[in-house]
Motif scaffolding. Sequence first.
Motif, mmCIF file in Angstrom:
data_model
loop_
_atom_site.group_PDB
_atom_site.id
_atom_site.type_symbol
_atom_site.label_atom_id
_atom_site.label_comp_id
_atom_site.label_asym_id
_atom_site.label_seq_id
_atom_site.Cartn_x
_atom_site.Cartn_y
_atom_site.Cartn_z
ATOM 1 N N LYS A 1 19.887 11.595 9.706
ATOM 2 C CA LYS A 1 19.044 12.304 8.845
ATOM 3 C C LYS A 1 19.119 13.836 8.810
ATOM 4 C CE LYS A 1 18.298 9.697 4.942
ATOM 5 N NZ LYS A 1 17.413 8.708 3.778
ATOM 6 N N SER A 2 17.508 13.486 9.743
ATOM 7 C CA SER A 2 17.127 14.504 11.029
ATOM 8 C C SER A 2 18.432 15.468 11.470
ATOM 9 C CB SER A 2 16.304 14.319 11.793
ATOM 10 O OG SER A 2 15.649 15.050 12.614
ATOM 11 N N TYR B 1 28.990 8.963 6.452
ATOM 12 C CA TYR B 1 27.959 10.536 6.404
ATOM 13 C C TYR B 1 28.220 10.948 6.759
ATOM 14 C CZ TYR B 1 25.409 6.511 3.565
ATOM 15 O OH TYR B 1 24.611 5.483 2.738
ATOM 16 N N VAL C 1 18.860 5.301 10.747
ATOM 17 C CA VAL C 1 19.037 6.208 9.792
ATOM 18 C C VAL C 1 18.214 7.760 9.788
ATOM 19 C CG1 VAL C 1 19.334 6.659 7.015
ATOM 20 C CG2 VAL C 1 20.153 4.534 8.257
ATOM 21 N N LYS C 2 17.177 7.635 9.456
ATOM 22 C CA LYS C 2 16.429 7.979 10.162
ATOM 23 C C LYS C 2 16.675 10.118 10.721
ATOM 24 C CE LYS C 2 12.106 7.372 7.546
ATOM 25 N NZ LYS C 2 10.897 6.423 7.240
ATOM 26 N N ARG D 1 21.072 16.340 10.106
ATOM 27 C CA ARG D 1 21.554 16.827 9.177
ATOM 28 C C ARG D 1 20.454 17.866 8.744
ATOM 29 N NH1 ARG D 1 25.484 13.776 10.970
ATOM 30 N NH2 ARG D 1 25.993 12.171 9.649
ATOM 31 N N ALA D 2 19.203 17.939 8.831
ATOM 32 C CA ALA D 2 18.601 18.576 8.374
ATOM 33 C C ALA D 2 19.071 19.928 9.710
ATOM 34 C CB ALA D 2 16.830 18.250 7.812
ATOM 35 N N THR E 1 28.031 16.472 15.343
ATOM 36 C CA THR E 1 27.122 17.454 15.349
ATOM 37 C C THR E 1 27.297 18.876 15.568
ATOM 38 O OG1 THR E 1 25.529 16.567 16.477
ATOM 39 C CG2 THR E 1 25.786 15.095 14.658
#
Length: 363
Positions: free
Chosen positions: A59-60, A271, A55-56, A62-63, A215
Amino acid sequence: MLNWLYTAISWILLRWHDVWSFLDGREILATNWDWILAIVFLVITVRIILFPLFVKQIKSQRAMQALQPQMKELQDKHKGDRETLQKEMMELYRREKANPLMGCLPLFLQIPVFISLFWILRRLDPTRAVAVETGQVSEQASNTTLYTWTFDQFQSASLAQLFGAPIASQFFDQDFSRFDELDANIAAVRVVIGILVVIMMITTYLTAKQMILKTGWATDPTQLMMQRLMVYGLPFLLLFSGAFFPLGVIIYWVVQNLVSLAQQQWVLRKYPPPPQPKDAKGGVSGPLPLGGGKANGKGSKDGKGKDAPADDAPQVDGKQLAPRPGAKPVKPKKAPPKNVPPKRVPPSKNIPPKRKSSTPNSG
């Protein structure tokens, strides 16, 4: 130094074997499913443990996507100055608390598990069990009870097979005679391992490609290099290294890829990444324009209500329109004015003849 890790991985593997121990001694399609299922559920257990890190990882990513416009500006600003560009990129990551290496962290953490299973399965040898049974060596001297294993478990795993191929065998096995008790055929073993190596390569490529399709390719040179290494380099490397893996390790890798594909598909659906337009090379060109702009090639409305030119309209290169050195200048032809009526010429009949002067010539 890694004995504690070998012990932990062995403990998980053996506990799952205890769950499927009712299949011990039953061969279906020349396969000992108690050990095969133990490896499968070892993969599932490791993936569950690493799920928070996965999950991290999302998120990374996405950042990093949110930083694409700023990274693009830095690349245009410091084009040709790689050292300054790298410093500016590192400063941007530090300021925005983004880590481009986080995308590969789950894979890096699975490498110790892979090495542990490789070492555990490489130890499996039916001749050691035979030497203990015949009294040639003791259990402790034969190392059959290391990492919480019992002698019976070691003997059972040493004789476990998948479609007639021992899970401890390799494609280029240097001592295949240790499996004589199983009447195993090295040609059949190589067929099974070869098919699984191809599946391992394909699933490794699809696992990495699945994330890239959602992505997009990175604009940061370091992250782009890592993405290409994961998508193309790792599957190519497995073509050669897979021939030296024990069959049980290849089974672990294939199952891990299949679980990763399903896990990534679920997370990406739940997500989804923000929509971003892509350039001709398939890379992310930046976030969608604000203020009603569209990424389908149509422009937005300007202040007068007219259609403004689209952002992706083809640009005209001024160098191609410039005259070549030494060429003669060409005068452009003047286009006739539009909507101008032609001049009317009066008919010649109505024009009186010109009179001659009556003044006499002097002299």
